[in-house]
Design a protein around this motif. Sequence first.
Motif, PDB file in Angstrom:
ATOM      1  N   ASP A 171       0.814  -1.219   0.000  1.00 16.80           N
ATOM      2  CA  ASP A 171       0.000   0.000   0.000  1.00 16.80           C
ATOM      3  C   ASP A 171       0.848   1.270   0.000  1.00 16.80           C
ATOM      4  OD1 ASP A 171      -2.897  -0.975   0.335  1.00 16.80           O
ATOM      5  OD2 ASP A 171      -1.844  -2.089   1.885  1.00 16.80           O
ATOM      6  N   ALA A 172       1.951   1.243   0.736  1.00 15.81           N
ATOM      7  CA  ALA A 172       2.782   2.448   0.828  1.00 15.81           C
ATOM      8  C   ALA A 172       3.314   2.832  -0.553  1.00 15.81           C
ATOM      9  CB  ALA A 172       3.936   2.209   1.798  1.00 15.81           C
TER      10      ALA A 172
ATOM     11  N   VAL B 164      -7.556   5.818  -3.367  1.00 15.66           N
ATOM     12  CA  VAL B 164      -7.342   4.374  -3.212  1.00 15.66           C
ATOM     13  C   VAL B 164      -8.697   3.717  -2.957  1.00 15.66           C
ATOM     14  CG1 VAL B 164      -6.251   2.565  -1.842  1.00 15.66           C
ATOM     15  CG2 VAL B 164      -5.010   4.700  -2.315  1.00 15.66           C
ATOM     16  N   ILE B 165      -9.006   2.679  -3.737  1.00 14.91           N
ATOM     17  CA  ILE B 165     -10.288   1.978  -3.624  1.00 14.91           C
ATOM     18  C   ILE B 165     -10.017   0.536  -3.192  1.00 14.91           C
ATOM     19  CG2 ILE B 165     -12.345   1.211  -4.887  1.00 14.91           C
ATOM     20  CD1 ILE B 165     -11.916   3.621  -6.754  1.00 14.91           C
ATOM     21  N   ASP B 166     -10.786   0.060  -2.206  1.00 11.50           N
ATOM     22  CA  ASP B 166     -10.637  -1.310  -1.717  1.00 11.50           C
ATOM     23  C   ASP B 166     -11.423  -2.246  -2.629  1.00 11.50           C
ATOM     24  OD1 ASP B 166     -10.549  -3.699  -0.393  1.00 11.50           O
ATOM     25  OD2 ASP B 166     -11.261  -2.920   1.528  1.00 11.50           O
ATOM     26  N   ARG B 167     -10.738  -3.104  -3.358  1.00 12.64           N
ATOM     27  CA  ARG B 167     -11.376  -4.064  -4.258  1.00 12.64           C
ATOM     28  C   ARG B 167     -11.455  -5.459  -3.632  1.00 12.64           C
ATOM     29  NH1 ARG B 167     -14.487  -1.051  -7.251  1.00 12.64           N
ATOM     30  NH2 ARG B 167     -13.464   0.121  -8.910  1.00 12.64           N
ATOM     31  N   ASP B 168     -11.418  -5.551  -2.337  1.00  9.53           N
ATOM     32  CA  ASP B 168     -11.456  -6.801  -1.570  1.00  9.53           C
ATOM     33  C   ASP B 168     -10.189  -7.644  -1.746  1.00  9.53           C
ATOM     34  OD1 ASP B 168     -13.870  -6.112  -0.568  1.00  9.53           O
ATOM     35  OD2 ASP B 168     -15.041  -7.668  -1.583  1.00  9.53           O
TER      36      ASP B 168
ATOM     37  N   VAL C  13      -3.301   0.840 -10.677  1.00 10.84           N
ATOM     38  CA  VAL C  13      -2.206   0.250  -9.902  1.00 10.84           C
ATOM     39  C   VAL C  13      -2.867  -0.549  -8.802  1.00 10.84           C
ATOM     40  CG1 VAL C  13      -0.298   0.726  -8.325  1.00 10.84           C
ATOM     41  CG2 VAL C  13      -0.510   2.039 -10.449  1.00 10.84           C
ATOM     42  N   ALA C  14      -2.464  -1.804  -8.626  1.00 12.25           N
ATOM     43  CA  ALA C  14      -3.116  -2.691  -7.660  1.00 12.25           C
ATOM     44  C   ALA C  14      -2.059  -3.359  -6.791  1.00 12.25           C
ATOM     45  CB  ALA C  14      -3.944  -3.753  -8.394  1.00 12.25           C
ATOM     46  N   THR C  15      -2.396  -3.562  -5.529  1.00  9.69           N
ATOM     47  CA  THR C  15      -1.452  -4.166  -4.583  1.00  9.69           C
ATOM     48  C   THR C  15      -1.463  -5.695  -4.707  1.00  9.69           C
ATOM     49  OG1 THR C  15      -3.199  -4.143  -2.908  1.00  9.69           O
ATOM     50  CG2 THR C  15      -1.647  -2.306  -2.886  1.00  9.69           C
TER      51      THR C  15
ATOM     52  N   HIS D  20      -5.940  -3.432  -3.470  1.00  6.70           N
ATOM     53  CA  HIS D  20      -6.300  -2.024  -3.307  1.00  6.70           C
ATOM     54  C   HIS D  20      -5.821  -1.279  -4.545  1.00  6.70           C
ATOM     55  CE1 HIS D  20      -5.660  -3.229   1.134  1.00  6.70           C
ATOM     56  NE2 HIS D  20      -6.869  -3.561   0.727  1.00  6.70           N
ATOM     57  N   SER D  21      -6.658  -0.397  -5.071  1.00 11.01           N
ATOM     58  CA  SER D  21      -6.413   0.128  -6.420  1.00 11.01           C
ATOM     59  C   SER D  21      -6.511   1.640  -6.512  1.00 11.01           C
ATOM     60  CB  SER D  21      -7.455  -0.457  -7.386  1.00 11.01           C
ATOM     61  OG  SER D  21      -7.330  -1.860  -7.427  1.00 11.01           O
ATOM     62  N   ILE D  22      -5.721   2.189  -7.437  1.00 11.34           N
ATOM     63  CA  ILE D  22      -5.931   3.556  -7.922  1.00 11.34           C
ATOM     64  C   ILE D  22      -6.076   3.483  -9.434  1.00 11.34           C
ATOM     65  CG2 ILE D  22      -4.723   4.725  -6.034  1.00 11.34           C
ATOM     66  CD1 ILE D  22      -2.276   4.995  -7.893  1.00 11.34           C
ATOM     67  N   TYR D  23      -6.776   4.441 -10.005  1.00 13.68           N
ATOM     68  CA  TYR D  23      -7.046   4.458 -11.450  1.00 13.68           C
ATOM     69  C   TYR D  23      -6.645   5.805 -12.026  1.00 13.68           C
ATOM     70  CZ  TYR D  23      -9.921   0.443 -10.264  1.00 13.68           C
ATOM     71  OH  TYR D  23     -10.351  -0.767  -9.794  1.00 13.68           O
ATOM     72  N   TYR D  24      -6.107   5.779 -13.235  1.00 15.15           N
ATOM     73  CA  TYR D  24      -5.765   7.020 -13.939  1.00 15.15           C
ATOM     74  C   TYR D  24      -5.707   6.712 -15.427  1.00 15.15           C
ATOM     75  CZ  TYR D  24      -1.102   4.859 -13.594  1.00 15.15           C
ATOM     76  OH  TYR D  24      -0.055   3.983 -13.645  1.00 15.15           O
TER      77      TYR D  24
END
Length: 317
Positions: free
Chosen positions: A228-229, A248-252, A269-271, A255-259
């Motif tokens: 996450d960091a 940051v969105i929790d996708r279960d 970007v996903a963890t 965890h994701s960001i979109y651009y």
Amino acid sequence: MNKSITGIHHITAIAGDPQANLDFYTGVLGLRLIKRTVNFDDPSAYHLYYGDETGTPGSIVTFFYWPGHSARGRIGSGQSTAFTFSTPVESIGYWEERLGRLGVDFRRVTRFGEETLQLDDPDHLPIEIVGVSGDERTGWGGGDVPAEHALKGFHTAELTLHAAEGTERLLLDEMHFRPVRREGNRSRFEAGPGGSGRYVDLVVDPSIPSGLDGAGTIHHVAWSVPDDATEVRLREKFLAAGHQVSPVIDRDYFHSIYYREPGRVLFEVATEQPGFTIDESLDQLGASLRLPKRYEPVRGQIEKILPPLRIPEIKTS
Ligand code: ZN
């Protein structure tokens, strides 16, 4: 060295019929169904995930379903325009024989010196099976394809663009990719340790129409980060460079960001964590319908709306 993007996490596309899609990705390509859930924004539609045994980042293919003729998309500029999968170079013959036996049309091409089989999925989405030597990832052998010939995950993420300059700058300056090679209008970059599963190919074609989202098109490409960091730090970097980025969105399962990158392709970007065993054991992945917590209270209604699916048997050896 600061942590950054290590390669592809998943690629998400849109299909029409979920059963035809499931039969093709498990029955023809031999991927494992690793999660059966619903679209977070529309729980009346499935969201299916395929991958290797555990759903390792780089192996994950996901689909939304938009049924009906009017929901067809158009492949074009500003999209990722093919799924390319890695298989051992010695397994190309196996795949030719298998596709022939299953009545799937394909053609053989060579690109960057790599033997590649090109075919279409049931929604006419282009698929490539690339013979790769030295890819140390393990494909899933629990389905119809023996482990030694299994697809090991994505090889590259192909993006088709009207112009590549802005995208290249983002890849090199903010996302820490490095140039690998160029051939005609195609340039390849790699992230992290490099190699199969960590590539992106930019294909420049100023004449192709812009793509339209819909069945038979790829919706977005997600890049993997270790934690996450790293995701939060990248988000700040993108914002500082003037890009619009989601929170940051929790996708279960990650965890994701979109651009949107400058060539108009939707990036995520996903963890790596928490992964797909957070709500099912490894041997039960994909066996039952999993719902985001907020939809559990209406599970009964959702199960009534969703079309029934025939789920493939898993071989136990
Ligand atoms: Zn995604």
